[in-house]
Design a protein around this motif. Structure first.
Motif, PDB file in Angstrom:
ATOM      1  N   PRO A   1       7.252  -7.979 -24.136  1.00  0.00           N
ATOM      2  CA  PRO A   1       8.027  -7.493 -25.288  1.00  0.00           C
ATOM      3  C   PRO A   1       7.822  -6.020 -25.600  1.00  0.00           C
ATOM      4  O   PRO A   1       8.665  -5.395 -26.254  1.00  0.00           O
ATOM      5  CB  PRO A   1       7.516  -8.366 -26.439  1.00  0.00           C
ATOM      6  CG  PRO A   1       6.119  -8.746 -26.028  1.00  0.00           C
ATOM      7  CD  PRO A   1       6.176  -8.910 -24.548  1.00  0.00           C
ATOM      8  N   GLN A   2       6.710  -5.426 -25.149  1.00  0.00           N
ATOM      9  CA  GLN A   2       6.416  -4.029 -25.463  1.00  0.00           C
ATOM     10  C   GLN A   2       6.916  -3.063 -24.386  1.00  0.00           C
ATOM     11  O   GLN A   2       6.718  -1.853 -24.515  1.00  0.00           O
ATOM     12  CB  GLN A   2       4.893  -3.840 -25.630  1.00  0.00           C
ATOM     13  CG  GLN A   2       4.241  -4.748 -26.645  1.00  0.00           C
ATOM     14  CD  GLN A   2       4.785  -4.517 -28.043  1.00  0.00           C
ATOM     15  OE1 GLN A   2       5.089  -3.398 -28.430  1.00  0.00           O
ATOM     16  NE2 GLN A   2       4.906  -5.599 -28.799  1.00  0.00           N
ATOM     17  N   LEU A   3       7.552  -3.568 -23.359  1.00  0.00           N
ATOM     18  CA  LEU A   3       7.951  -2.721 -22.243  1.00  0.00           C
ATOM     19  C   LEU A   3       8.950  -1.653 -22.690  1.00  0.00           C
ATOM     20  O   LEU A   3       9.991  -1.962 -23.271  1.00  0.00           O
ATOM     21  CB  LEU A   3       8.568  -3.580 -21.136  1.00  0.00           C
ATOM     22  CG  LEU A   3       8.647  -2.930 -19.744  1.00  0.00           C
ATOM     23  CD1 LEU A   3       7.263  -2.607 -19.213  1.00  0.00           C
ATOM     24  CD2 LEU A   3       9.393  -3.853 -18.771  1.00  0.00           C
ATOM     25  N   GLU A   4       8.613  -0.377 -22.411  1.00  0.00           N
ATOM     26  CA  GLU A   4       9.462   0.747 -22.793  1.00  0.00           C
ATOM     27  C   GLU A   4      10.049   1.480 -21.590  1.00  0.00           C
ATOM     28  O   GLU A   4      11.130   2.055 -21.691  1.00  0.00           O
ATOM     29  CB  GLU A   4       8.662   1.757 -23.633  1.00  0.00           C
ATOM     30  CG  GLU A   4       8.166   1.202 -24.959  1.00  0.00           C
ATOM     31  CD  GLU A   4       7.395   2.249 -25.739  1.00  0.00           C
ATOM     32  OE1 GLU A   4       7.407   3.433 -25.338  1.00  0.00           O
ATOM     33  OE2 GLU A   4       6.776   1.897 -26.763  1.00  0.00           O
ATOM     34  N   GLU A   5       9.335   1.470 -20.467  1.00  0.00           N
ATOM     35  CA  GLU A   5       9.797   2.191 -19.282  1.00  0.00           C
ATOM     36  C   GLU A   5       9.665   1.280 -18.060  1.00  0.00           C
ATOM     37  O   GLU A   5       8.588   0.750 -17.800  1.00  0.00           O
ATOM     38  CB  GLU A   5       8.986   3.477 -19.070  1.00  0.00           C
ATOM     39  CG  GLU A   5       9.050   4.444 -20.247  1.00  0.00           C
ATOM     40  CD  GLU A   5       8.209   5.688 -20.033  1.00  0.00           C
ATOM     41  OE1 GLU A   5       7.989   6.064 -18.851  1.00  0.00           O
ATOM     42  OE2 GLU A   5       7.754   6.284 -21.032  1.00  0.00           O
ATOM     43  N   LEU A   6      10.762   1.140 -17.339  1.00  0.00           N
ATOM     44  CA  LEU A   6      10.785   0.286 -16.149  1.00  0.00           C
ATOM     45  C   LEU A   6      11.390   1.072 -14.986  1.00  0.00           C
ATOM     46  O   LEU A   6      12.530   1.548 -15.071  1.00  0.00           O
ATOM     47  CB  LEU A   6      11.598  -0.985 -16.401  1.00  0.00           C
ATOM     48  CG  LEU A   6      11.787  -1.932 -15.209  1.00  0.00           C
ATOM     49  CD1 LEU A   6      10.457  -2.432 -14.676  1.00  0.00           C
ATOM     50  CD2 LEU A   6      12.686  -3.110 -15.600  1.00  0.00           C
ATOM     51  N   TYR A   7      10.616   1.198 -13.909  1.00  0.00           N
ATOM     52  CA  TYR A   7      11.052   1.942 -12.733  1.00  0.00           C
ATOM     53  C   TYR A   7      11.032   1.018 -11.520  1.00  0.00           C
ATOM     54  O   TYR A   7       9.968   0.571 -11.103  1.00  0.00           O
ATOM     55  CB  TYR A   7      10.115   3.134 -12.479  1.00  0.00           C
ATOM     56  CG  TYR A   7       9.949   4.066 -13.669  1.00  0.00           C
ATOM     57  CD1 TYR A   7      10.825   5.127 -13.883  1.00  0.00           C
ATOM     58  CD2 TYR A   7       8.907   3.876 -14.582  1.00  0.00           C
ATOM     59  CE1 TYR A   7      10.680   5.979 -14.971  1.00  0.00           C
ATOM     60  CE2 TYR A   7       8.749   4.718 -15.672  1.00  0.00           C
ATOM     61  CZ  TYR A   7       9.639   5.773 -15.861  1.00  0.00           C
ATOM     62  OH  TYR A   7       9.482   6.610 -16.945  1.00  0.00           O
ATOM     63  N   PHE A   8      12.206   0.727 -10.964  1.00  0.00           N
ATOM     64  CA  PHE A   8      12.224  -0.097  -9.752  1.00  0.00           C
ATOM     65  C   PHE A   8      13.245   0.448  -8.744  1.00  0.00           C
ATOM     66  O   PHE A   8      13.928  -0.295  -8.044  1.00  0.00           O
ATOM     67  CB  PHE A   8      12.475  -1.579 -10.065  1.00  0.00           C
ATOM     68  CG  PHE A   8      13.789  -1.892 -10.730  1.00  0.00           C
ATOM     69  CD1 PHE A   8      14.893  -2.278  -9.981  1.00  0.00           C
ATOM     70  CD2 PHE A   8      13.922  -1.817 -12.096  1.00  0.00           C
ATOM     71  CE1 PHE A   8      16.100  -2.579 -10.586  1.00  0.00           C
ATOM     72  CE2 PHE A   8      15.129  -2.123 -12.722  1.00  0.00           C
ATOM     73  CZ  PHE A   8      16.226  -2.498 -11.960  1.00  0.00           C
ATOM     74  N   SER A   9      13.313   1.759  -8.629  1.00  0.00           N
ATOM     75  CA  SER A   9      14.206   2.371  -7.644  1.00  0.00           C
ATOM     76  C   SER A   9      13.742   2.041  -6.221  1.00  0.00           C
ATOM     77  O   SER A   9      12.598   1.649  -5.994  1.00  0.00           O
ATOM     78  CB  SER A   9      14.254   3.883  -7.836  1.00  0.00           C
ATOM     79  OG  SER A   9      12.980   4.455  -7.596  1.00  0.00           O
ATOM     80  N   HIS A  10      14.644   2.217  -5.256  1.00  0.00           N
ATOM     81  CA  HIS A  10      14.353   1.986  -3.835  1.00  0.00           C
ATOM     82  C   HIS A  10      13.841   0.564  -3.585  1.00  0.00           C
ATOM     83  O   HIS A  10      12.785   0.337  -3.015  1.00  0.00           O
ATOM     84  CB  HIS A  10      13.334   3.007  -3.307  1.00  0.00           C
ATOM     85  CG  HIS A  10      13.852   4.416  -3.312  1.00  0.00           C
ATOM     86  ND1 HIS A  10      13.736   5.248  -4.399  1.00  0.00           N
ATOM     87  CD2 HIS A  10      14.492   5.123  -2.349  1.00  0.00           C
ATOM     88  CE1 HIS A  10      14.290   6.423  -4.116  1.00  0.00           C
ATOM     89  NE2 HIS A  10      14.758   6.375  -2.886  1.00  0.00           N
ATOM     90  N   ASN A  11      14.626  -0.402  -4.047  1.00  0.00           N
ATOM     91  CA  ASN A  11      14.394  -1.801  -3.723  1.00  0.00           C
ATOM     92  C   ASN A  11      15.708  -2.385  -3.215  1.00  0.00           C
ATOM     93  O   ASN A  11      16.561  -1.645  -2.723  1.00  0.00           O
ATOM     94  CB  ASN A  11      13.864  -2.557  -4.949  1.00  0.00           C
ATOM     95  CG  ASN A  11      12.356  -2.382  -5.135  1.00  0.00           C
ATOM     96  OD1 ASN A  11      11.555  -3.032  -4.488  1.00  0.00           O
ATOM     97  ND2 ASN A  11      11.973  -1.466  -6.027  1.00  0.00           N
ATOM     98  N   ALA A  12      15.882  -3.702  -3.326  1.00  0.00           N
ATOM     99  CA  ALA A  12      17.115  -4.335  -2.851  1.00  0.00           C
ATOM    100  C   ALA A  12      17.703  -5.246  -3.930  1.00  0.00           C
ATOM    101  O   ALA A  12      18.251  -6.305  -3.645  1.00  0.00           O
ATOM    102  CB  ALA A  12      16.836  -5.126  -1.578  1.00  0.00           C
ATOM    103  N   VAL A  13      17.600  -4.809  -5.182  1.00  0.00           N
ATOM    104  CA  VAL A  13      18.101  -5.579  -6.322  1.00  0.00           C
ATOM    105  C   VAL A  13      19.627  -5.460  -6.377  1.00  0.00           C
ATOM    106  O   VAL A  13      20.179  -4.359  -6.241  1.00  0.00           O
ATOM    107  CB  VAL A  13      17.473  -5.066  -7.637  1.00  0.00           C
ATOM    108  CG1 VAL A  13      18.078  -5.777  -8.842  1.00  0.00           C
ATOM    109  CG2 VAL A  13      15.964  -5.266  -7.601  1.00  0.00           C
ATOM    110  N   THR A  14      20.303  -6.592  -6.607  1.00  0.00           N
ATOM    111  CA  THR A  14      21.772  -6.597  -6.606  1.00  0.00           C
ATOM    112  C   THR A  14      22.386  -6.689  -7.991  1.00  0.00           C
ATOM    113  O   THR A  14      23.544  -6.299  -8.168  1.00  0.00           O
ATOM    114  CB  THR A  14      22.291  -7.771  -5.755  1.00  0.00           C
ATOM    115  OG1 THR A  14      21.735  -8.991  -6.261  1.00  0.00           O
ATOM    116  CG2 THR A  14      21.884  -7.596  -4.297  1.00  0.00           C
ATOM    117  N   ASP A  15      21.654  -7.216  -8.975  1.00  0.00           N
ATOM    118  CA  ASP A  15      22.178  -7.236 -10.346  1.00  0.00           C
ATOM    119  C   ASP A  15      21.031  -7.118 -11.338  1.00  0.00           C
ATOM    120  O   ASP A  15      19.866  -7.237 -10.973  1.00  0.00           O
ATOM    121  CB  ASP A  15      23.002  -8.502 -10.612  1.00  0.00           C
ATOM    122  CG  ASP A  15      22.151  -9.751 -10.637  1.00  0.00           C
ATOM    123  OD1 ASP A  15      21.465  -9.989 -11.651  1.00  0.00           O
ATOM    124  OD2 ASP A  15      22.154 -10.504  -9.630  1.00  0.00           O
TER     125      ASP A  15
END
Length: 323
Positions: free
Chosen positions: A212-226
């Motif tokens: 619930p406290q998450l403010e910054e999420l970085y997941f570039s250069h993966n294979a996420v589709t949605d």
């Protein structure tokens, strides 16, 4: 001119050093009575001379960056007074020699040759620990470090997120450039504010609903589709999913606190969808859409279309918008 022996008529003498006191070579205690007096150098200034001896101990940092240190070996009396130890970019392959560093709050062993996290369980005052660019394949040996606030494990060989259940005070977790295929075992990290898991092998975003406290999420250069799986992370301010395979902006409606959206090099193609999903985000100031069909299909009109869709925006890609 030279004679038949090769001599040119000049007298030459080989240089020779003459030792006036050869006994000095044999007697280590020899002292020449005629030698000039030895110059005495004043001692360095005592930086603690004016300190009150009754004050608390001063926090000290020991830094040996970019050397060729192969093992941690410091005198116990020094180790006991150190709160920050920085051995970044050395040749350390085993974590040993930290027994006396019991007051450490920060430990940096990045850019070494460490394969296993061991012998740090007694460092219970640690708040920051860095293992960037090593050869670590498992997250282990950290269970007792319950005050840990920042854990950096980027650029290793980790395949699974594990053994973090006791680190409930953790605020920052950096796992970029590993071999992680799914986000799991994060349920207990309820204080986590920053999660970086760039350059891994993710295909979806499940496993984030308990943060619930998450403010910054970085997941570039993966294979996420949605972007399904983000609905519960309503505190997100920064979302970076550049260089994935996302084709639409669905599932962002609940993220009303978004300030920065980094979405370069995906499959986004609809300006109508950009307006529908993001126009209500009153705090949104920065968007990155370059490398998407949004930009590549019409580069000449791309920026103006983004401005029309998001009139409050202040930065498009790397360029500030003139208001």
């Amino acid at each position: 001119m030279k004679n038949k022996e090769g001599w040119d008529g000049k007298l030459r003498m080989e240089p020779q050093a003459v030792i006036s006191n050869p006994e000095a070579l044999e007697d280590s205690d020899y002292s020449d009575p005629d030698a000039p007096p030895v110059e005495e150098i004043d001692a360095d200034e005592d930086l603690l001379a004016d300190e009150d001896p009754n004050t608390e101990e001063i926090d000290m940092k020991l830094c040996f960056r970019q050397n060729q240190i192969t093992k941690i070996d410091f005198p116990p009396n020094i180790a006991a007074s150190i709160t920050e130890l920085d051995l970044y970019d050395n040749l350390i392959s085993h974590i040993k020699g930290l027994d006396e560093f019991r007051d450490l709050t920060s430990l940096d062993l990045s850019f070494n040759k460490i394969k296993h996290i061991k012998n740090v369980a007694h460092l219970t005052k640690l708040t920051d620990i860095f293992f960037v660019q090593n050869k670590i394949s498992r997250i282990e040996g950290l269970e007792t470090l319950t005050q840990l606030r920042n854990l950096e494990l980027g650029a290793n060989k980790i395949r699974e997120i594990e053994n973090l259940e006791t680190l409930t005070a953790l605020e920052e977790l950096w796992l970029g450039k590993n071999k992680i295929t799914e986000m799991k075992n994060l349920d207990h990290l309820t204080s986590l504010r920053i999660l970086s898991i760039q350059s891994n092998r993710l295909t979806n975003l499940t496993g984030l609903s308990s943060l619930p406290q998450l403010e910054e999420l970085y997941f570039s250069h993966n294979a996420v589709t949605d972007l399904s799986g983000l609905e519960s992370n309503t505190g997100l301010r920064v979302l970076d999913f550049s260089n994935n395979q996302v084709s639409n902006l669905a599932h962002l409606s609940s993220l009303t606190n978004l300030e920065e959206l980094w979405a370069s090099n995906n499959q986004l193609s609809s300006f109508e969808e950009v307006e529908r999903e993001l126009k209500d985000k009153e705090k949104l100031e920065t968007v990155y859409f370059e490398g998407n069909p949004l930009q590549t299909a019409g580069p000449a009109v791309y920026r103006n279309k983004v401005r029309l869709a998001l009139p409050r925006i202040k930065q498009i890609d790397a360029t500030f918008v003139r208001v």
